[in-house]
Scaffold this active site. Structure first.
Site, PDB file in Angstrom:
ATOM      1  N   ARG A   1       0.587  -1.037   0.012  1.00  0.00           N
ATOM      2  CA  ARG A   1      -0.010   0.071  -0.117  1.00  0.00           C
ATOM      3  C   ARG A   1       0.970   1.223   0.129  1.00  0.00           C
ATOM      4  NH1 ARG A   1      -2.301  -3.601   1.728  1.00  0.00           N
ATOM      5  NH2 ARG A   1      -0.789  -4.554   2.344  1.00  0.00           N
ATOM      6  N   THR A   2       1.947   1.295   1.243  1.00  0.00           N
ATOM      7  CA  THR A   2       2.848   2.603   1.526  1.00  0.00           C
ATOM      8  C   THR A   2       3.356   3.117  -0.005  1.00  0.00           C
ATOM      9  OG1 THR A   2       2.713   2.545   3.344  1.00  0.00           O
ATOM     10  CG2 THR A   2       4.064   4.010   2.436  1.00  0.00           C
TER      11      THR A   2
ATOM     12  N   LYS B   1      25.621  -2.867  -0.264  1.00  0.00           N
ATOM     13  CA  LYS B   1      27.107  -3.423  -0.803  1.00  0.00           C
ATOM     14  C   LYS B   1      27.860  -2.259   0.632  1.00  0.00           C
ATOM     15  CE  LYS B   1      26.365  -2.332  -5.512  1.00  0.00           C
ATOM     16  NZ  LYS B   1      26.769  -1.372  -6.321  1.00  0.00           N
TER      17      LYS B   1
ATOM     18  N   ARG C   1      10.673   4.115   3.380  1.00  0.00           N
ATOM     19  CA  ARG C   1      11.045   3.302   4.556  1.00  0.00           C
ATOM     20  C   ARG C   1      12.255   2.034   5.526  1.00  0.00           C
ATOM     21  NH1 ARG C   1       5.594  -1.143   4.145  1.00  0.00           N
ATOM     22  NH2 ARG C   1       4.683   0.656   4.780  1.00  0.00           N
TER      23      ARG C   1
ATOM     24  N   HIS D   1       4.436   5.498  11.918  1.00  0.00           N
ATOM     25  CA  HIS D   1       4.003   5.694  10.325  1.00  0.00           C
ATOM     26  C   HIS D   1       3.180   6.831   9.910  1.00  0.00           C
ATOM     27  CE1 HIS D   1       3.015   3.626   6.529  1.00  0.00           C
ATOM     28  NE2 HIS D   1       2.843   2.770   6.728  1.00  0.00           N
TER      29      HIS D   1
HETATM   30  N1   CP Z   1      -0.141   0.594   5.518  1.00  0.00           N
HETATM   31  C1   CP Z   1       0.840  -0.282   5.460  1.00  0.00           C
HETATM   32  O1   CP Z   1       1.606   0.230   5.449  1.00  0.00           O
HETATM   33  O2   CP Z   1       0.423  -1.070   4.250  1.00  0.00           O
HETATM   34  P1   CP Z   1       2.353  -1.759   3.374  1.00  0.00           P
HETATM   35  O3   CP Z   1       3.130  -2.122   4.297  1.00  0.00           O
HETATM   36  O4   CP Z   1       1.339  -2.665   2.846  1.00  0.00           O
HETATM   37  O5   CP Z   1       3.169  -0.130   3.092  1.00  0.00           O
END
Ligand code: CP
Length: 305
Positions: free
Chosen positions: A51-52, A80, A101, A129
Site C-alpha cells: 500500500r504505502t 554493499k 521505509r 508511520h
Molecule cells: N499499511 C501499510 O503500511 O501497508 P504496506 O506495508 O503494504 O505498505
C-alpha cells in the site's frame, strides 16, 4: 524545506488543510493532473510494502509527476554497505522528494538531516508511520465527521504496531477522545506512547485483554496485525498471532455506526466475512491513503493548485 518524520510535525491546522485538499482531489481529480509535472518522487523502501509504496507512486503519477523506485534493500547499494546519509545525498541529486521505509527506528530522520529535498517517513521499524495516520484521519473524518468525542479501540499488536503509535499521537490533540487499548500482556502499548502521550496529556484510557467486553462502547475499532517481522523468536509469534480474530458474531453488540479500520495487510485478525459489513472501512482507508499522500506531496513541494 520541510520533511514529515513524525505526525506531530504537522499542526492540527495543517492536518485540516491536508484533509481539505484530499477531499478536493477526490471531487476534482482533473484539477491536479499536472500539478507535479516534471517533479520526481523517489520511493526508497528497505522493508516490504504494498500500500504505502504503491499508493505514493500512484499519487505522484496522478499529480502528473514521475517516480524512481527502490523496492527492496537488496537491489540498492545499501546491500554493499552504503550509509543512509550517502544514499539520500545522492538521491537528492535525482529526485525532488523522497519517501523512505526502513526497518531501523529513526532511519528516515537521519535521512532528513542529510537530504537536500523533503523526506517522508513511510514507516520506521516499530516506531512511527505518519502517512498511514494521514490515511486513518481522512477515513475517520469521512466516516465519523469528527475527531473529538470519540471512543477509539486499538486491538492486537500495540507494542510493535507503528500505525497505532502515530494515530494515538495524532488523536491526542483532539477533545474528549478516549482510548481503549486491547492487547495480550506481551503486546501492550510501549511506555513512550502510554506515558509520554496518553498519561502526559491526561487522556482517558483503559487497558484490557477482552475485546468483546469493550465492543459496545467503541465508535472506532482499529484492528492490527501481530507484527511477525519484529519478533525475536517464532514460538512467541505463533502463540500470539491469533490472539484476536474479528468475526461477525463478535460485532453483534457493537454500535450500528462503528467504523472498523485496519492499516492492512491483514493476516487472520479480521475474518473476510466482516468485509461485507458496511462498518468495515479498511479498503476505503487504503484508497484514502493515496489521496492524503497526494495532498502531502503537494504541501511538501510547496505546489499551489
Ligand atoms: N499499511 C501499510 O503500511 O501497508 P504496506 O506495508 O503494504 O505498505
Amino acid at each position: 524545506m520541510r520533511s514529515l518524520i513524525n505526525i506531530l510535525d504537522l499542526s492540527v491546522e495543517e492536518l485540516d488543510e491536508l484533509i481539505s485538499v484530499a477531499n478536493d482531489i477526490i471531487g476534482n481529480p482533473d484539477k491536479y493532473a499536472d500539478a507535479c509535472k516534471r517533479k520526481k518522487l523517489a520511493t526508497l523502501f528497505f522493508e516490504p510494502s504494498t500500500r504505502t509504496r504503491l499508493s505514493f507512486e500512484a499519487a505522484m503519477y496522478e499529480l502528473g509527476g514521475n517516480v524512481l523506485s527502490v523496492a527492496d534493500a537488496k537491489s540498492s547499494s545499501a546491500a554493499k554497505g552504503e550509509s543512509i546519509a550517502d544514499t539520500v545525498k545522492v538521491m537528492s541529486c535525482y529526485a525532488d522528494i523522497i519517501a523512505m521505509r526502513h526497518p531501523k527506528e529513526g532511519a528516515p530522520y537521519v535521512a532528513s538531516l542529510n537530504a537536500s529535498v523533503p523526506v517522508i517517513n513511510a514507516g520506521d521499524g516499530g516506531h512511527n508511520h505518519p502517512t498511514q495516520t494521514l490515511a486513518d484521519l481522512l477515513t475517520i473524518s469521512r466516516e465519523k465527521g469528527r475527531f473529538s468525542d470519540l471512543t477509539v479501540g486499538f486491538c492486537g499488536d500495540l507494542k510493535f504496531g507503528r500505525t497505532v503509535h502515530s494515530l494515538i499521537q495524532a488523536l491526542s490533540r483532539y477533545d474528549n477522545v478516549k482510548f481503549v487499548l486491547v492487547s495480550p500482556d506481551e503486546l501492550k502499548l510501549p511506555s513512550y506512547i502510554k506515558n509520554d502521550v496518553i498519561k502526559a496529556n491526561k487522556l482517558e484510557y483503559v487497558q484490557t485483554t477482552d475485546l468483546e467486553k469493550v465492543m459496545p462502547e467503541l465508535d472506532v475499532l482499529y484492528m492490527t496485525r501481530v507484527q511477525k517481522e519484529r519478533f525475536f523468536n517464532e514460538e512467541d509469534y505463533l502463540r500470539l498471532k491469533d490472539s484476536y480474530i474479528l468475526t461477525p458474531d463478535k460485532l453483534i453488540n457493537a454500535k450500528s455506526d462503528l467504523s472498523i479500520l485496519h492499516p492492512l495487510p491483514r493476516v487472520n485478525e479480521i475474518s473476510v466475512a466482516v468485509d461485507k459489513d458496511p462498518r468495515a472501512c479498511y479498503f476505503r482507508q487504503a484508497l484514502n491513503g493515496k489521496y492524503m499522500r497526494m495532498a502531502l506531496i503537494l504541501k511538501l513541494l510547496e505546489v499551489e493548485v
